[in-house]
Design a protein around this motif. Structure first.
Motif, PDB file in Angstrom:
ATOM      1  N   ASN A 279       0.832  -1.186   0.000  1.00 49.92           N
ATOM      2  CA  ASN A 279       0.000   0.000   0.000  1.00 49.92           C
ATOM      3  C   ASN A 279       0.872   1.244   0.000  1.00 49.92           C
ATOM      4  O   ASN A 279       2.080   1.180   0.217  1.00 49.92           O
ATOM      5  N   ALA A 280       0.229   2.364  -0.270  1.00 52.79           N
ATOM      6  CA  ALA A 280       0.936   3.630  -0.316  1.00 52.79           C
ATOM      7  C   ALA A 280      -0.025   4.751   0.021  1.00 52.79           C
ATOM      8  O   ALA A 280      -1.185   4.728  -0.386  1.00 52.79           O
ATOM      9  N   HIS A 281       0.468   5.713   0.770  1.00 55.72           N
ATOM     10  CA  HIS A 281      -0.275   6.937   1.068  1.00 55.72           C
ATOM     11  C   HIS A 281       0.173   7.981   0.056  1.00 55.72           C
ATOM     12  O   HIS A 281       1.335   8.391   0.052  1.00 55.72           O
ATOM     13  N   ILE A 282      -0.752   8.425  -0.781  1.00 53.41           N
ATOM     14  CA  ILE A 282      -0.408   9.220  -1.950  1.00 53.41           C
ATOM     15  C   ILE A 282      -1.194  10.523  -1.985  1.00 53.41           C
ATOM     16  O   ILE A 282      -2.409  10.535  -1.789  1.00 53.41           O
ATOM     17  N   ASP A 283      -0.489  11.608  -2.247  1.00 48.77           N
ATOM     18  CA  ASP A 283      -1.083  12.905  -2.528  1.00 48.77           C
ATOM     19  C   ASP A 283      -1.107  13.062  -4.045  1.00 48.77           C
ATOM     20  O   ASP A 283      -0.051  13.077  -4.682  1.00 48.77           O
ATOM     21  N   ILE A 284      -2.282  13.173  -4.619  1.00 45.95           N
ATOM     22  CA  ILE A 284      -2.393  13.264  -6.070  1.00 45.95           C
ATOM     23  C   ILE A 284      -2.413  14.702  -6.577  1.00 45.95           C
ATOM     24  O   ILE A 284      -2.336  14.917  -7.794  1.00 45.95           O
ATOM     25  N   SER A 285      -2.486  15.673  -5.696  1.00 45.16           N
ATOM     26  CA  SER A 285      -2.633  17.070  -6.111  1.00 45.16           C
ATOM     27  C   SER A 285      -1.495  17.974  -5.687  1.00 45.16           C
ATOM     28  O   SER A 285      -1.301  19.036  -6.288  1.00 45.16           O
ATOM     29  N   GLY A 286      -0.765  17.611  -4.657  1.00 43.90           N
ATOM     30  CA  GLY A 286       0.236  18.489  -4.077  1.00 43.90           C
ATOM     31  C   GLY A 286      -0.286  19.307  -2.922  1.00 43.90           C
ATOM     32  O   GLY A 286       0.493  19.991  -2.254  1.00 43.90           O
ATOM     33  N   TYR A 287      -1.573  19.227  -2.663  1.00 40.16           N
ATOM     34  CA  TYR A 287      -2.194  19.981  -1.583  1.00 40.16           C
ATOM     35  C   TYR A 287      -2.905  19.095  -0.567  1.00 40.16           C
ATOM     36  O   TYR A 287      -3.540  19.590   0.351  1.00 40.16           O
ATOM     37  N   GLY A 288      -2.823  17.811  -0.751  1.00 40.36           N
ATOM     38  CA  GLY A 288      -3.479  16.882   0.134  1.00 40.36           C
ATOM     39  C   GLY A 288      -4.949  16.752  -0.174  1.00 40.36           C
ATOM     40  O   GLY A 288      -5.471  17.470  -1.032  1.00 40.36           O
ATOM     41  N   PRO A 289      -5.657  15.897   0.527  1.00 42.97           N
ATOM     42  CA  PRO A 289      -5.143  14.974   1.536  1.00 42.97           C
ATOM     43  C   PRO A 289      -4.468  13.762   0.915  1.00 42.97           C
ATOM     44  O   PRO A 289      -4.511  13.568  -0.299  1.00 42.97           O
ATOM     45  N   MET A 290      -3.855  12.965   1.761  1.00 41.14           N
ATOM     46  CA  MET A 290      -3.322  11.691   1.333  1.00 41.14           C
ATOM     47  C   MET A 290      -4.440  10.656   1.245  1.00 41.14           C
ATOM     48  O   MET A 290      -5.339  10.625   2.086  1.00 41.14           O
ATOM     49  N   PHE A 291      -4.372   9.838   0.225  1.00 42.67           N
ATOM     50  CA  PHE A 291      -5.268   8.704   0.071  1.00 42.67           C
ATOM     51  C   PHE A 291      -4.451   7.421   0.104  1.00 42.67           C
ATOM     52  O   PHE A 291      -3.289   7.397  -0.298  1.00 42.67           O
ATOM     53  N   VAL A 292      -5.080   6.357   0.575  1.00 36.38           N
ATOM     54  CA  VAL A 292      -4.418   5.064   0.667  1.00 36.38           C
ATOM     55  C   VAL A 292      -4.808   4.220  -0.533  1.00 36.38           C
ATOM     56  O   VAL A 292      -5.991   4.043  -0.825  1.00 36.38           O
ATOM     57  N   TYR A 293      -3.800   3.671  -1.210  1.00 34.53           N
ATOM     58  CA  TYR A 293      -4.006   2.805  -2.354  1.00 34.53           C
ATOM     59  C   TYR A 293      -3.373   1.454  -2.076  1.00 34.53           C
ATOM     60  O   TYR A 293      -2.384   1.351  -1.346  1.00 34.53           O
ATOM     61  N   TRP A 294      -3.946   0.416  -2.688  1.00 30.95           N
ATOM     62  CA  TRP A 294      -3.506  -0.954  -2.469  1.00 30.95           C
ATOM     63  C   TRP A 294      -3.129  -1.627  -3.778  1.00 30.95           C
ATOM     64  O   TRP A 294      -3.750  -1.403  -4.818  1.00 30.95           O
ATOM     65  N   GLY A 295      -2.123  -2.478  -3.710  1.00 25.57           N
ATOM     66  CA  GLY A 295      -1.791  -3.330  -4.831  1.00 25.57           C
ATOM     67  C   GLY A 295      -2.740  -4.499  -4.943  1.00 25.57           C
ATOM     68  O   GLY A 295      -3.634  -4.695  -4.115  1.00 25.57           O
ATOM     69  N   GLN A 296      -2.545  -5.298  -5.986  1.00 25.30           N
ATOM     70  CA  GLN A 296      -3.468  -6.391  -6.279  1.00 25.30           C
ATOM     71  C   GLN A 296      -3.200  -7.645  -5.461  1.00 25.30           C
ATOM     72  O   GLN A 296      -4.029  -8.558  -5.454  1.00 25.30           O
ATOM     73  N   GLY A 297      -2.091  -7.697  -4.787  1.00 23.94           N
ATOM     74  CA  GLY A 297      -1.696  -8.858  -4.015  1.00 23.94           C
ATOM     75  C   GLY A 297      -0.822  -9.801  -4.816  1.00 23.94           C
ATOM     76  O   GLY A 297      -1.008  -9.976  -6.018  1.00 23.94           O
ATOM     77  N   THR A 298       0.135 -10.406  -4.144  1.00 23.84           N
ATOM     78  CA  THR A 298       0.981 -11.413  -4.766  1.00 23.84           C
ATOM     79  C   THR A 298       1.154 -12.573  -3.790  1.00 23.84           C
ATOM     80  O   THR A 298       1.387 -12.368  -2.595  1.00 23.84           O
ATOM     81  N   GLN A 299       1.005 -13.780  -4.300  1.00 26.18           N
ATOM     82  CA  GLN A 299       1.048 -14.975  -3.457  1.00 26.18           C
ATOM     83  C   GLN A 299       2.488 -15.354  -3.145  1.00 26.18           C
ATOM     84  O   GLN A 299       3.328 -15.456  -4.043  1.00 26.18           O
ATOM     85  N   VAL A 300       2.750 -15.573  -1.876  1.00 23.03           N
ATOM     86  CA  VAL A 300       4.021 -16.124  -1.414  1.00 23.03           C
ATOM     87  C   VAL A 300       3.726 -17.452  -0.740  1.00 23.03           C
ATOM     88  O   VAL A 300       2.938 -17.512   0.208  1.00 23.03           O
ATOM     89  N   THR A 301       4.333 -18.511  -1.240  1.00 22.32           N
ATOM     90  CA  THR A 301       4.149 -19.838  -0.672  1.00 22.32           C
ATOM     91  C   THR A 301       5.507 -20.410  -0.304  1.00 22.32           C
ATOM     92  O   THR A 301       6.397 -20.501  -1.149  1.00 22.32           O
ATOM     93  N   VAL A 302       5.653 -20.786   0.949  1.00 16.84           N
ATOM     94  CA  VAL A 302       6.903 -21.331   1.460  1.00 16.84           C
ATOM     95  C   VAL A 302       6.664 -22.785   1.830  1.00 16.84           C
ATOM     96  O   VAL A 302       5.838 -23.092   2.698  1.00 16.84           O
ATOM     97  N   SER A 303       7.381 -23.673   1.186  1.00 18.24           N
ATOM     98  CA  SER A 303       7.216 -25.097   1.420  1.00 18.24           C
ATOM     99  C   SER A 303       8.275 -25.595   2.387  1.00 18.24           C
ATOM    100  O   SER A 303       9.376 -25.049   2.481  1.00 18.24           O
ATOM    101  N   SER A 304       7.944 -26.656   3.101  1.00 17.71           N
ATOM    102  CA  SER A 304       8.878 -27.275   4.029  1.00 17.71           C
ATOM    103  C   SER A 304       9.521 -28.510   3.439  1.00 17.71           C
ATOM    104  O   SER A 304      10.519 -29.004   3.934  1.00 17.71           O
TER     105      SER A 304
END
Length: 121
Positions: free
Chosen positions: A96-121
């Motif tokens: 995620n990221a807190h982003i100012d799109i205008s230069g004057y605020g406010p900050m908005f929170v944006y999210w990525g699509q997700g990526t799978q991490v699988t750890v096997s034993s």
């Protein structure tokens, strides 16, 4: 119009490493904090690591000493270097990221699509 695109997930053996990347693009004036969260089925999304625009970091206790968050401000990209991976690290990781799109605020929170991490034993 802001998009966060993640990459770098996959399948790895316990003790191995992965490097996740998350690149922000679109209508962006500035980015403040960026972070990585994990989400397991039926569980709420929880913080893994975060980093401020100035490089101050914080980590979940479970990953301290194993994971490192970093960022390249010129590329609007945040990374998560994951070392000494354990099966319990298996999850979908979201940036995620807190982003100012205008230069004057406010900050908005944006999210990525997700990526799978699988750890096997």
């Amino acid at each position: 119009q802001v998009q966060l695109v993640e990459s770098g997930g996959g399948l790895v053996q316990a003790g191995g490493s992965l490097r996740l990347s998350c690149a922000a693009s679109g209508r962006i004036f500035s980015i403040d904090a960026m972070g990585w969260y994990l989400e397991a089925p039926g569980k709420q999304r929880e913080l893994v690591a975060a980093i401020t625009s100035g490089g101050v970091t914080n980590y979940a206790d479970s990953v301290k000493g194993r994971f490192t968050i970093s960022r390249d401000n010129a590329k609007n990209t945040v990374y998560l270097q994951m070392n000494s991976l354990k099966p319990e690290d298996t999850a979908v990781y979201y940036c995620n990221a807190h982003i100012d799109i205008s230069g004057y605020g406010p900050m908005f929170v944006y999210w990525g699509q997700g990526t799978q991490v699988t750890v096997s034993s």
